[in-house]
Every structure is written in structure tokens, then in C-alpha cells.
Design an enzyme around this catalytic site. Structure first.
Site, PDB file in Angstrom:
ATOM      1  N   ASP A   1     105.038 -41.990  92.403  1.00  0.00           N
ATOM      2  CA  ASP A   1     105.261 -43.054  93.384  1.00  0.00           C
ATOM      3  C   ASP A   1     105.069 -44.428  92.741  1.00  0.00           C
ATOM      4  O   ASP A   1     104.138 -44.629  91.955  1.00  0.00           O
ATOM      5  CB  ASP A   1     104.220 -42.868  94.498  1.00  0.00           C
TER       6      ASP A   1
ATOM      7  N   GLU B   1     109.880 -42.770  90.694  1.00  0.00           N
ATOM      8  CA  GLU B   1     110.486 -43.651  91.697  1.00  0.00           C
ATOM      9  C   GLU B   1     110.825 -44.952  90.979  1.00  0.00           C
ATOM     10  O   GLU B   1     110.013 -45.870  90.913  1.00  0.00           O
ATOM     11  CB  GLU B   1     109.526 -43.918  92.855  1.00  0.00           C
TER      12      GLU B   1
END
Ligand code: GLC
Length: 578
Positions: A240, A302
Site C-alpha cells: 500500500d 500500489e
């Protein structure tokens, strides 16, 4: 004999060739994978509390296997105060009780294995929850053992030269934040803590303090958390917000851009708060750790990047010693992305220039669903079939999101009081938050779409579940869901679609995108991006062809492309007739 459309839909025509089988043995599994993102709150609710859970995922593994997915990425299911619905983690080595227990997780992993589905977890490395024991300790004083685990700063004198009006809004006891950095979710990125008489830095919500990655103890602790799950058998991680681990040590102001954001704050270019080169050293060490495990564990990033050159860095450039699969967000989310042959020709061609395997993405839990972004309100399903074709027939690993294969739509709240995502509350009405793309999975036309027995689901079920749902679409040969199934089956078994280089055949056609995947038996993919029938240019593919799949069953009757016409929005996949 079932009808042709049905054969196409069910993939009956396909057989696993010896070549494909040999490739499957040699290449790491993730290279050709279809990865399916699950938002655990919204997939399946096994205990009737209106919120999805791990058992709810386990109960639906048959569906995922039949769809043909190789791996699921589960958005964070760790203990969390749920301010950012799991992206604020208060314990990295457990399961949030509302989603189940570690035993449920192990059972999911085991059952998924039986279905030939790997499990990828979301790893939030940039920040923890402010309720994580590390932060509670860190915030308690300036000299505790975790004092330096987060990014703390004394702030500067409110009257110091150069202090902006924005900084002044966040004054405490004569001190203001040390610079103009903003939280992605609005306001200053610095929050005052009276016990330390200091500010801490948070790129996201103030309940998500940034870890101090310049402290080696932080890396050790986070790598330890990753090992906890690798040891249990997870196939890898989606990292993330990975570009934001480090900040400029001199805390220089980010340059201001014209205009203001949804919260009314100045727009900034994250020059000193994002993409610092130090992150690559961490990733190289992480990759070395992950590579020690058997079974080709994978690191997915990401990685929203400005351009393809920036994406290249996440592979580790030519050394390829960083992420195996940084996400290419340019094709599906680029700022100029539109439903247009030229756009996709350019960005898909770019996607092929990276040093490793591309990973293409059109949908996730942070953006309106692609069916709405690329739809025109009238031909949305047809257009979604075109997007699915690009996703699943390009040379790339493919990332999809629950509901996308059904054509679930974005159901953005219409009243501020219904919003659950905090940015939708602070940003209303300019920014309505991300609830719209997180509504419960639509399994059946029945109550709560078969998601939950509880009429009070955490977000409302989209009323279009009457027609947009798994049960109904499985029974319709021409549904979007069956198009996904056909394409996934095809890419698994066809050597050209698995590994063949991708070349673009007509570089100027404004309406029709044509590309070829090279192999002994090459495959040509044609997609009409216009609402008009398009006659296929002579000579694009010579000789007799055999249809592997087509959105319009009538196309399968054609034996040559010469003189053929692509119906509006049609996708047609052919190979030379033997
Ligand atoms: C990522 C997640 C998003 C989350 C943010 C902060 O962008 O995808 O949902 O809010 O990071 O963790």
C-alpha cells in the site's frame, strides 16, 4: 452440441496444449496471473452482521475458481479502528474480530489452496493506526523506547518568516507545522500532540501516523510482520502507498500548484513527500527476504506513476531486483484516460516497454468503477467487454476487482449523512468519498443480493442487483461475466496470449484497435471503440481465420477478416485457421 455462443462462453472449445503446460511449469505463477481484489467488508457476510468476513470469502471460492482467478488480494483484514476501513492497522499479526480469527484465515488459505487460488495480503508499511501500541507508546513522551518510530517535529514559531496562511491554521501554543505538507485526505499533514509538545506527520488521515523508515528498528518490525504471514503461506503482498515511505529530511516545502483541492487547500506537487529514492533500498532488501521463501512469492506495488519511465524504477530497472509487479495505473487511470482506441494503443504500447512483466489495472477500491468511467450510460456493458478484452488479452498479469466482472456500478451516496468514507464527509460535495465502489457484492437477485442475511448491510446494496448479479449472469451466455470467463480460460491455454510479444497492427485507425500476440499460431485481437460498425481494413490478417472468442456470436462464422465488419464496441479474437 451446445450453441456456439455457449461454447465460447463456457470455454468448451479450449484445450490445454502441451506448449502451455510446459510454460506453466517454467514461469513463475504470477507472470500470467489473474489477480482478483477482494474488499473483505463487502464480499460475503457469513455471520449476518451486515459486514463481510473471511468465512464469507471461503464460502465463495468455488465461484472464484470457476471464474479462473489465480490469486486473491484481500484488502486489510487486520485489527483496525476502521477509520480508513482497515488501512489504519493496530496489529499486523492478527485478524480483526469482525472479519474472523487467525484460524479462519488459516482455513481460508487451506481451502483456497484446494481451489488452486493463492492468497495475497495487503501490507500497509507507510503508517499504522494511531491506536497501534507502537504509536501509543511513541506519543507518550519524547524519551520512550519507541520515541523515534514515527516522524516527530517541534514545529516552528508561528511568526517565523515564510510561514504560510495554511500553516497558521494549525497553530498550537505559538507553534505551527514545520512546512506546508498536506494530508492526501485534507488539511495539514502534521498533528499536534500535547504530551510531547510536538507534531507528528501523517500523509493520510490523522489516525494514520507515518512510520519513521529512517529508523532501522521500524524496518525490522515491519519485515517481521511480513514474515509472520509468509510463514503461514501467503503468496505475497500488495504494498500500500509504497512510494510514500520516506520524506525529505530537510522538510522542504512542497511546491504549490494552481488552484485548490476538494477540501479547499492549495494544490501541491509532492516533490519532497513522495517518491524519495531511499524507498528503493528498502524494497531491494524486502525482495531479497521474500525471495528466500519457496514458491515465487510476489511483491505488487500500489504505484501510481507520472509515466512509464517512473514505473520502470519500481522493477529495479534493468536489475529487476525490486517489485515483480508494480501496478501500471497509466492505462486505466491516467489523467487523460478515455474510451478511445488511440488512448489504449498509446498506453498499452507503453506498457510493454518495462523491464519486467506488466500488471494492468482498471478497477480498485479507491476509484469509481471502470464501467462508469469508460461507459457512456447507454452501452456500458458493451464497453466493459472491450475493457475486459484489453485487460485479459494484453501481455500482462491482470488485476481485477470484485464486481468488475459482473459490471457492478459505482453507487455514490447522494446524501452527506449516508457517507461512510471520511474524505467523503470532509470533502462533500466536491469529493464524495469511495463508498460508491465498495458496495456489497451482488451474488443473487434476492434479498441483500445474497451478500448477507441482514437487511442492514454496512453500505447499501445497489438496487441494480436485480439484474447485475452472479446467478443471473452465469445463466446468460452473452453476459459480461461469461465474457470474463471466456477470456480468462483462453489466456490460460493459448500460448500466444500467455507469452507472445504484443505488436500493434494499425497505428492510425481512430476507432479500431488491433494488436497481435506473436507465437507459432499468432492471435489477433480487434476491438471497435466506436458506436458505429467498422469495416476491417484489408490485409490486417491475411488468410483464413478461426475465431477464438467474439462478443458477437455472428462474427465466429466469418472465415476471413477481409471484408468483415466489426459491430459497435465488438471485440473479436482470431488465430489462423489450421
Ligand atoms: C492506499 C489505499 C487506500 C488508503 C490509502 C492509505 O491508497 O488503497 O484505500 O486509503 O492507501 O492507506
Amino acid at each position: 452440441m451446445p450453441s456456439l455462443a455457449r461454447r465460447l462462453a463456457l470455454g468448451f472449445a479450449l484445450s490445454l496444449s502441451a506448449v502451455a503446460a510446459a510454460h506453466a511449469a517454467a514461469a513463475p505463477w504470477w507472470k500470467h496471473a489473474v489477480i482478483y481484489e477482494i474488499y473483505p467488508r463487502s464480499f460475503g457476510d457469513s455471520n449476518g452482521d451486515g459486514v463481510g468476513d473471511l468465512r464469507g470469502i471461503t464460502q465463495h471460492l468455488d465461484y472464484l475458481q470457476k471464474l479462473g482467478v489465480d490469486a486473491i488480494w484481500i484488502a486489510p483484514m487486520y485489527p483496525s479502528p476502521q477509520v480508513d476501513f482497515g488501512y489504519d492497522i493496530s496489529n499486523y499479526e492478527a485478524v480483526d474480530p469482525q472479519y474472523g480469527s487467525l484460524a479462519d484465515f488459516d482455513a481460508l488459505l487451506r481451502e483456497a489452496g484446494k481451489h488452486h487460488i493463492r492468497v495475497i495480503l495487503d501490507m500497509v508499511l507507510n503508517h499504522t493506526s494511531d491506536k497501534h501500541a507502537w504509536f501509543v507508546e511513541s506519543a507518550s513522551s519524547r524519551d520512550n523506547p519507541k520515541a523515534d518510530w514515527y516522524v516527530w517535529n517541534d514545529g516552528i514559531d508561528a511568526n517565523a518568516p515564510g510561514v504560510t496562511p495554511f500553516q497558521k491554521r494549525f497553530e498550537h501554543d505559538g507553534k505551527v507545522p514545520p512546512n506546508n505538507w498536506e494530508s492526501v485526505f485534507g488539511g495539514s499533514a502534521w498533528e499536534w500532540v500535547p504530551a510531547r509538545r510536538q507534531f507528528y506527520y501523517h500523509r493520510f488521515y490523522r489516525q494514520q501516523p507515518d512510520l519513521n523508515w529512517r529508523n532501522p528498528a521500524v524496518e525490522q518490525a515491519m519485515f517481521g510482520a511480513m514474515r509472520f504471514w509468509l510463514d503461514r503461506g501467503v503468496a505475497g503482498f500488495r504494498l500500500d502507498a509504497i512510494s510514500t515511505l520516506f520524506e525529505d529530511p530537510r522538510l522542504r516545502n512542497d511546491p504549490e500548484l494552481p488552484g485548490t483541492n476538494a477540501q479547499g487547500d492549495p494544490n501541491l506537487q509532492s516533490k519532497y513527500s513522495d517518491n524519495l529514492p531511499e524507498v528503493h533500498d528498502v524494497i531491494r532488501r524486502m525482495r531479497a527476504m521474500v525471495d528466500k521463501y519457496p514458491g515465487h512469492r510476489v511483491l505488487i506495488g500500489e504505484t501510481y506513476t507520472r509515466d512509464i519511465a517512473d514505473l520502470d524504477k519500481w522493477y529495479g530497472g534493468a536489475r529487476r531486483d525490486e517489485l515483480q509487479l508494480p501496478m501500471n495505473m497509466l492505462v486505466g487511470f491516467g489523467s487523460h484516460a478515455r474510451f478511445d482506441a488511440g488512448w489504449f494503443r498509446k498506453t498499452l504500447e507503453d506498457s510493454q516497454t518495462v523491464p519486467g512483466q506488466p500488471l494492468i489495472v482498471f478497477d480498485n477500491h479507491d476509484n469509481p468503477r471502470s464501467i462508469d468511467r469508460f461507459g457512456d450510460g447507454r452501452h456500458d456493458v458493451q464497453r466493459a467487454k472491450a475493457i475486459a478484452t484489453l485487460l485479459l488479452t494484453s501481455r500482462a498479469a491482470a488485476l481485477t476487482y470484485y464486481g468488475a466482472p459482473l459490471g457492478m456500478t459505482t453507487a455514490t451516496p447522494t446524501r452527506k449523512e449516508d457517507v461512510r468514507d471520511p474524505i467523503g464527509i470532509t470533502g462533500w460535495p466536491k469529493e464524495k468519498g469511495r463508498d460508491g465502489e465498495r458496495t456489497p457484492m451482488q451474488w443473487t437477485p434476492g434479498p441483500q443480493a445474497g451478500f448477507s442475511s441482514n437487511p442492514r448491510t454496512w453500505l447499501p446494496v445497489n438496487p441494480n442487483h436485480a439484474t447485475v448479479n452472479v446467478q443471473t449472469e452465469l445463466a446468460e451466455p452473452g453476459s459480461l461475466l461469461n465474457w470474463y470467463r471466456t477470456l480468462i480460460a483462453l489466456r490460460r491455454t493459448n500460448p500466444a496470449l500467455r507469452d507472445g510479444a504484443m505488436s500493434f497492427l494499425d497505428r492510425t485507425d481512430p476507432d479500431v484497435l488491433v494488436y497481435r500476440r506473436e507465437a507459432a499460431a499468432p492471435v489477433t485481437v480487434l476491438v471497435n471503440f466506436s458506436g458505429e460498425p467498422q469495416r476491417i481494413k484489408a490485409g490486417i490478417v491475411q488468410g483464413a481465420v478461426h475465431t477464438l472468442a467474439a462478443t458477437d456470436p455472428a462474427l465466429a462464422k466469418a472465415t476471413t477478416l477481409d471484408g468483415a465488419t466489426l459491430p459497435p464496441y465488438a471485440a473479436w479474437i482470431v488465430t489462423p485457421a489450421r
